[in-house]
Design an enzyme around this catalytic site. Structure first.
Site, PDB file in Angstrom:
ATOM      1  N   THR A 158      49.347  47.291 -14.006  1.00  0.00           N
ATOM      2  CA  THR A 158      48.111  46.820 -14.653  1.00  0.00           C
ATOM      3  C   THR A 158      46.949  47.237 -13.735  1.00  0.00           C
ATOM      4  OG1 THR A 158      48.492  44.667 -13.610  1.00  0.00           O
ATOM      5  CG2 THR A 158      49.081  44.862 -15.925  1.00  0.00           C
ATOM      6  N   THR A 195      51.492  41.558 -13.585  1.00  0.00           N
ATOM      7  CA  THR A 195      50.418  40.594 -13.339  1.00  0.00           C
ATOM      8  C   THR A 195      49.327  40.774 -14.392  1.00  0.00           C
ATOM      9  OG1 THR A 195      50.924  40.568 -10.993  1.00  0.00           O
ATOM     10  CG2 THR A 195      48.710  39.865 -11.620  1.00  0.00           C
ATOM     11  N   ARG A 220      56.088  40.255  -1.533  1.00  0.00           N
ATOM     12  CA  ARG A 220      55.270  41.032  -0.596  1.00  0.00           C
ATOM     13  C   ARG A 220      55.854  42.427  -0.468  1.00  0.00           C
ATOM     14  NH1 ARG A 220      56.351  37.594   4.509  1.00  0.00           N
ATOM     15  NH2 ARG A 220      58.288  37.457   3.321  1.00  0.00           N
ATOM     16  N   LYS A 263      49.948  32.853 -10.811  1.00  0.00           N
ATOM     17  CA  LYS A 263      50.020  34.113 -10.060  1.00  0.00           C
ATOM     18  C   LYS A 263      48.659  34.474  -9.464  1.00  0.00           C
ATOM     19  CE  LYS A 263      50.816  38.244  -8.655  1.00  0.00           C
ATOM     20  NZ  LYS A 263      51.735  38.666  -7.628  1.00  0.00           N
ATOM     21  N   GLY A 304      43.784  44.569   2.223  1.00  0.00           N
ATOM     22  CA  GLY A 304      43.866  45.725   1.326  1.00  0.00           C
ATOM     23  C   GLY A 304      45.081  45.569   0.442  1.00  0.00           C
ATOM     24  N   CYS A 336      47.257  44.482  -4.503  1.00  0.00           N
ATOM     25  CA  CYS A 336      47.263  43.187  -5.189  1.00  0.00           C
ATOM     26  C   CYS A 336      46.012  42.349  -4.955  1.00  0.00           C
ATOM     27  CB  CYS A 336      48.501  42.410  -4.776  1.00  0.00           C
ATOM     28  SG  CYS A 336      50.000  43.342  -5.075  1.00  0.00           S
TER      29      CYS A 336
HETATM   30  C1  UGA Z   1      50.578  40.069  -1.717  1.00  0.00           C
HETATM   31  C2  UGA Z   1      51.108  38.636  -1.657  1.00  0.00           C
HETATM   32  O1  UGA Z   1      51.297  38.240  -0.288  1.00  0.00           O
HETATM   33  C3  UGA Z   1      52.442  38.500  -2.416  1.00  0.00           C
HETATM   34  O2  UGA Z   1      52.844  37.128  -2.435  1.00  0.00           O
HETATM   35  C4  UGA Z   1      52.219  38.979  -3.859  1.00  0.00           C
HETATM   36  O3  UGA Z   1      53.385  38.896  -4.635  1.00  0.00           O
HETATM   37  C5  UGA Z   1      51.752  40.421  -3.828  1.00  0.00           C
HETATM   38  O4  UGA Z   1      50.508  40.483  -3.092  1.00  0.00           O
HETATM   39  C6  UGA Z   1      51.561  40.863  -5.263  1.00  0.00           C
HETATM   40  O5  UGA Z   1      50.684  40.318  -5.955  1.00  0.00           O
HETATM   41  O6  UGA Z   1      52.357  41.666  -5.756  1.00  0.00           O
HETATM   42  P1  UGA Z   1      51.046  42.308  -0.333  1.00  0.00           P
HETATM   43  O7  UGA Z   1      49.887  42.894  -1.064  1.00  0.00           O
HETATM   44  O8  UGA Z   1      52.296  43.082  -0.202  1.00  0.00           O
HETATM   45  O9  UGA Z   1      51.476  40.898  -1.001  1.00  0.00           O
HETATM   46  O10 UGA Z   1      50.519  42.039   1.140  1.00  0.00           O
HETATM   47  P2  UGA Z   1      50.308  40.843   2.171  1.00  0.00           P
HETATM   48  O11 UGA Z   1      51.411  40.844   3.151  1.00  0.00           O
HETATM   49  O12 UGA Z   1      50.027  39.576   1.478  1.00  0.00           O
HETATM   50  O13 UGA Z   1      48.974  41.359   2.918  1.00  0.00           O
HETATM   51  C7  UGA Z   1      47.799  41.712   2.175  1.00  0.00           C
HETATM   52  C8  UGA Z   1      46.647  42.119   3.084  1.00  0.00           C
HETATM   53  O14 UGA Z   1      46.141  40.990   3.783  1.00  0.00           O
HETATM   54  C9  UGA Z   1      47.003  43.151   4.167  1.00  0.00           C
HETATM   55  O15 UGA Z   1      45.990  44.148   4.165  1.00  0.00           O
HETATM   56  C10 UGA Z   1      46.979  42.368   5.459  1.00  0.00           C
HETATM   57  O16 UGA Z   1      46.581  43.155   6.560  1.00  0.00           O
HETATM   58  C11 UGA Z   1      45.920  41.317   5.146  1.00  0.00           C
HETATM   59  N1  UGA Z   1      46.051  40.065   5.945  1.00  0.00           N
HETATM   60  C12 UGA Z   1      47.125  39.256   5.791  1.00  0.00           C
HETATM   61  C13 UGA Z   1      45.024  39.708   6.813  1.00  0.00           C
HETATM   62  O17 UGA Z   1      44.003  40.432   6.955  1.00  0.00           O
HETATM   63  N2  UGA Z   1      45.122  38.528   7.494  1.00  0.00           N
HETATM   64  C14 UGA Z   1      46.185  37.704   7.358  1.00  0.00           C
HETATM   65  O18 UGA Z   1      46.208  36.632   8.002  1.00  0.00           O
HETATM   66  C15 UGA Z   1      47.221  38.074   6.499  1.00  0.00           C
END
Ligand code: UGA
Length: 427
Positions: free
Chosen positions: A85, A123, A158, A208, A261, A264
């Site tokens: 999506t 989503t 994730r 979600k 970034g 999602c």
């Molecule tokens: C995210 C969600 O964590 C999942 O639960 C969800 O299912 C998924 O999106 C989705 O909608 O499919 P994801 O995008 O793989 O997962 O990545 P994350 O591990 O959540 O990290 C996202 C971003 O946040 C990264 O760029 C990371 O560097 C940043 N981040 C994370 C921070 O800047 N600070 C933090 O404390 C944690």
């Protein structure tokens, strides 16, 4: 149970492999035949930790692939829509692929006598399952809701940890219009030790978005606090470590840095903003979450300019290109706006990422890619740390090769050395 999964992207392939691991018979469906060939050969079409092992184990046994919707629907009891999506120009989600998949499923359902449930896992903003997917399936199948089941079952996976998250969920949400459809979907997860939250489809869709929007809010909040702390000479990591001890807040997703970034958080927060506005509500907090996130990478370059002055012809090492560690995904990576700004200022960029060099080279053909951090740092005038890769924590003597030992850390990764000028983004 017999399951068909429409779409072999990261959600579809991971769900298919994990359902097979839970003992179900799974058929993957994709119009892209090359992806189906890979699935049938037990090769993952995307990189995801643990996925290759599961595909190898189940391909040709519990797991197969086809481009034939009719075959998939006739030979399964439930179909999951797991297609993309993408964001449209105004941030709203594009439903073209969901609509096409719904039409193909509806058409395939036309001649099926047995009960079948269609589940949206993609989503989608609240009301999509009921107001977009359901009418299309009714139109193409010439059946009414109730003749077939409809449900919404969001994913909380994730990237990089998706197999683990599927097999060890902290919640499973199933939104259905009737009990029969919801019960069937719930039974697919009976092998997992997790409470199932049952709702209607629009509530499941909202859960979600709220989940991702809240996590993104925690990050932007932490970044804003970090920016204030920096000016007051306070280490925001000490602040957040203490604040996170409050059980009502929790210690996770409070790491300030260069921002979030990925495919999602930015997309989902913008889609929720779009949905709120479409019903006449101005979502002030959500808009600020995006604004803080968009400004954050620019602060890296501001700090760099404060230290170095004019960036023209300066060699800047950029460590980390992926949007987070343990992935080669660069979508919405915070390194992209930073590299753009460095290039606009006439700097030379010498980049390194353990996995994402190749993907980034499709966006920037005009920067140097290195096969190690040490190579990227050679003769550099400064180094910017953009991604939280574990291997960066161990860097030490590699910095000796820099022309000017200046490090701007955007992820709180490095321990400052005496002979190096270390500048934390928010600390
Ligand atoms: C995210 C969600 O964590 C999942 O639960 C969800 O299912 C998924 O999106 C989705 O909608 O499919 P994801 O995008 O793989 O997962 O990545 P994350 O591990 O959540 O990290 C996202 C971003 O946040 C990264 O760029 C990371 O560097 C940043 N981040 C994370 C921070 O800047 N600070 C933090 O404390 C944690």
């Amino acid at each position: 149970m017999r399951i068909s999964v429409i779409g072999t992207g990261y959600v579809g392939t991971v769900s298919a492999a994990c359902f097979a691991q839970l003992g179900h018979e799974v058929i993957c469906v994709d119009i892209d035949k090359s992806k189906i060939d890979m699935i049938n050969a037990g090769i993952p079409p995307i990189y995801e930790e643990g996925l290759a092992e599961l595909l190898e184990k189940h391909a040709g046994k519990k797991l197969s692939g086809t481009s034939d919707y009719r075959y998939a629907v006739m030979n399964s009891d439930v179909s999951f829509i797991c297609v993309g999506t993408p964001s449209g120009p105004s941030g709203n989600i594009e439903l073209g692929i969901v609509k096409a998949a719904s039409a193909s499923l509806g058409d395939a359902l036309k001649d099926k006598k047995d009960y079948h449930v269609i589940v949206v896992k993609s989503t989608v903003v609240p009301e999509t399952t009921e107001k977009v997917v359901l009418p299309i399936i009714e139109k193409y199948s010439k059946k009414r809701s109730g003749d077939f089941g409809i449900a919404m079952n969001p994913e909380f996976l994730r990237e990089g940890k998706a197999i683990y998250d599927f097999m060890h969920p902290d919640k499973i949400v199933i939104g259905s219009l009737d009990k029969k459809a919801g019960d069937l979907v719930a039974s697919l997860y009976s092998g997992l030790d997790c409470e199932i939250t049952r709702t209607n489809p629009r509530t499941a869709e909202m859960i979600k978005y709220v989940n991702n929007a809240f996590l993104a809010t925690k990050i932007s909040f932490s970044n804003e606090i970090g920016n204030i702390c920096k000016q007051l000479d306070i280490n925001t990591y000490e602040v957040m470590k203490a604040v996170g001890k409050d059980f009502r807040i929790g210690p996770h997703f409070l790491n300030s840095g260069a921002g979030f970034g990925g495919s999602c958080f930015p997309k989902d927060v913008k889609a929720l903003i779009g949905k709120a506005k479409s019903i006449g509500y101005e979502p002030l907090i959500l808009e600020s979450v995006i604004k803080v996130n968009e400004k954050q990478p620019g602060r890296m370059v501001l700090l760099l300019k404060k230290e170095l002055g004019d960036l023209k012809c300066k060699k800047i090492a950029v460590l980390g290109l992926a949007f987070k560690n343990d992935t080669d995904d660069i979508r919405e990576s915070r390194a992209i706006p930073v590299i753009n700004e460095l290039l606009d200022n006439g700097a030379e960029v010498s980049a390194y990422d353990p996995m994402a060099n190749e993907n980034m080279s499709r966006i920037f053909g005009n920067i140097k890619y290195n096969s190690s951090a040490a190579d990227a740092l050679k003769e550099a005038d400064a180094c910017l740390v953009m991604t939280e890769w574990d291997e960066f924590k161990k860097l030490n003597k590699e910095f000796d090769m820099m022309e000017n030992k200046l490090i701007i850390d955007g992820r709180h990764m490095l321990t400052p050395r005496k002979d190096t000028k270390y500048v934390g983004l928010c600390w």
